[in-house]
Design a protein around this motif. Structure first.
Motif, PDB file in Angstrom:
ATOM      1  N   ALA A   1     -57.501  61.390 -20.316  1.00  0.00           N
ATOM      2  CA  ALA A   1     -57.537  59.962 -19.976  1.00  0.00           C
ATOM      3  C   ALA A   1     -57.877  59.751 -18.503  1.00  0.00           C
ATOM      4  N   LEU A   2     -57.309  60.550 -17.622  1.00  0.00           N
ATOM      5  CA  LEU A   2     -57.604  60.421 -16.200  1.00  0.00           C
ATOM      6  C   LEU A   2     -59.070  60.718 -15.901  1.00  0.00           C
ATOM      7  N   VAL A   3     -59.617  61.736 -16.533  1.00  0.00           N
ATOM      8  CA  VAL A   3     -61.026  62.077 -16.320  1.00  0.00           C
ATOM      9  C   VAL A   3     -61.923  60.954 -16.835  1.00  0.00           C
ATOM     10  N   VAL A   4     -61.610  60.417 -17.999  1.00  0.00           N
ATOM     11  CA  VAL A   4     -62.425  59.333 -18.569  1.00  0.00           C
ATOM     12  C   VAL A   4     -62.363  58.096 -17.683  1.00  0.00           C
ATOM     13  N   VAL A   5     -61.177  57.725 -17.212  1.00  0.00           N
ATOM     14  CA  VAL A   5     -61.043  56.555 -16.334  1.00  0.00           C
ATOM     15  C   VAL A   5     -61.857  56.763 -15.059  1.00  0.00           C
ATOM     16  N   ASP A   6     -61.792  57.945 -14.482  1.00  0.00           N
ATOM     17  CA  ASP A   6     -62.552  58.218 -13.265  1.00  0.00           C
ATOM     18  C   ASP A   6     -64.053  58.125 -13.518  1.00  0.00           C
ATOM     19  N   LEU A   7     -64.524  58.666 -14.632  1.00  0.00           N
ATOM     20  CA  LEU A   7     -65.960  58.606 -14.937  1.00  0.00           C
ATOM     21  C   LEU A   7     -66.414  57.175 -15.193  1.00  0.00           C
ATOM     22  N   VAL A   8     -65.589  56.369 -15.843  1.00  0.00           N
ATOM     23  CA  VAL A   8     -65.930  54.964 -16.082  1.00  0.00           C
ATOM     24  C   VAL A   8     -65.982  54.209 -14.752  1.00  0.00           C
ATOM     25  N   GLN A   9     -65.034  54.460 -13.879  1.00  0.00           N
ATOM     26  CA  GLN A   9     -65.036  53.789 -12.579  1.00  0.00           C
ATOM     27  C   GLN A   9     -66.261  54.177 -11.751  1.00  0.00           C
ATOM     28  N   ARG A  10     -66.646  55.441 -11.806  1.00  0.00           N
ATOM     29  CA  ARG A  10     -67.854  55.876 -11.085  1.00  0.00           C
ATOM     30  C   ARG A  10     -69.094  55.204 -11.655  1.00  0.00           C
ATOM     31  N   ALA A  11     -69.159  55.095 -12.968  1.00  0.00           N
ATOM     32  CA  ALA A  11     -70.321  54.463 -13.611  1.00  0.00           C
ATOM     33  C   ALA A  11     -70.391  52.977 -13.243  1.00  0.00           C
ATOM     34  N   ARG A  12     -69.252  52.300 -13.207  1.00  0.00           N
ATOM     35  CA  ARG A  12     -69.234  50.886 -12.836  1.00  0.00           C
ATOM     36  C   ARG A  12     -69.630  50.682 -11.382  1.00  0.00           C
ATOM     37  N   SER A  13     -69.179  51.564 -10.495  1.00  0.00           N
ATOM     38  CA  SER A  13     -69.511  51.416  -9.078  1.00  0.00           C
ATOM     39  C   SER A  13     -71.002  51.687  -8.837  1.00  0.00           C
ATOM     40  N   LYS A  14     -71.605  52.576  -9.621  1.00  0.00           N
ATOM     41  CA  LYS A  14     -73.046  52.831  -9.474  1.00  0.00           C
ATOM     42  C   LYS A  14     -73.877  51.695 -10.039  1.00  0.00           C
ATOM     43  N   ALA A  15     -73.340  50.995 -11.037  1.00  0.00           N
ATOM     44  CA  ALA A  15     -74.074  49.893 -11.660  1.00  0.00           C
ATOM     45  C   ALA A  15     -74.126  48.670 -10.740  1.00  0.00           C
ATOM     46  N   ARG A  16     -73.217  48.560  -9.832  1.00  0.00           N
ATOM     47  CA  ARG A  16     -73.182  47.402  -8.926  1.00  0.00           C
ATOM     48  C   ARG A  16     -74.139  47.547  -7.832  1.00  0.00           C
TER      49      ARG A  16
END
Length: 72
Positions: free
Chosen positions: A57-72
């Motif tokens: 869960a921690l790895v998935v949350v981190d990857l989602v946050q990285r993907a969202r920050s790159k999309a902005r």
């Protein structure tokens, strides 16, 4: 004072450590010859599963946050 990036949570690293700990607790009873250690780790399987799921869960949350920050 520390910058914001140095204080950011290291969820990916913590997730990997939880995955490793959980996997070790779940796999270790198959390799141990001492009955005491074997019984202790078999009794801790619930903790091993929890650590494994928490790490994923921690790895998935981190990857989602990285993907969202790159999309902005």
């Amino acid at each position: 004072m520390a910058s914001r990036s140095s204080r950011a949570p290291r969820m990916f690293e913590r997730g990997l450590m939880c995955i490793l700990i959980g996997a070790a607790v779940l796999i270790a009873p198959h390799f141990l010859t001492s009955p005491r250690w074997h019984d202790m780790l078999v009794g801790a399987q619930l903790v091993g599963w929890f650590a494994l799921v928490l790490g994923i869960a921690l790895v998935v949350v981190d990857l989602v946050q990285r993907a969202r920050s790159k999309a902005r």
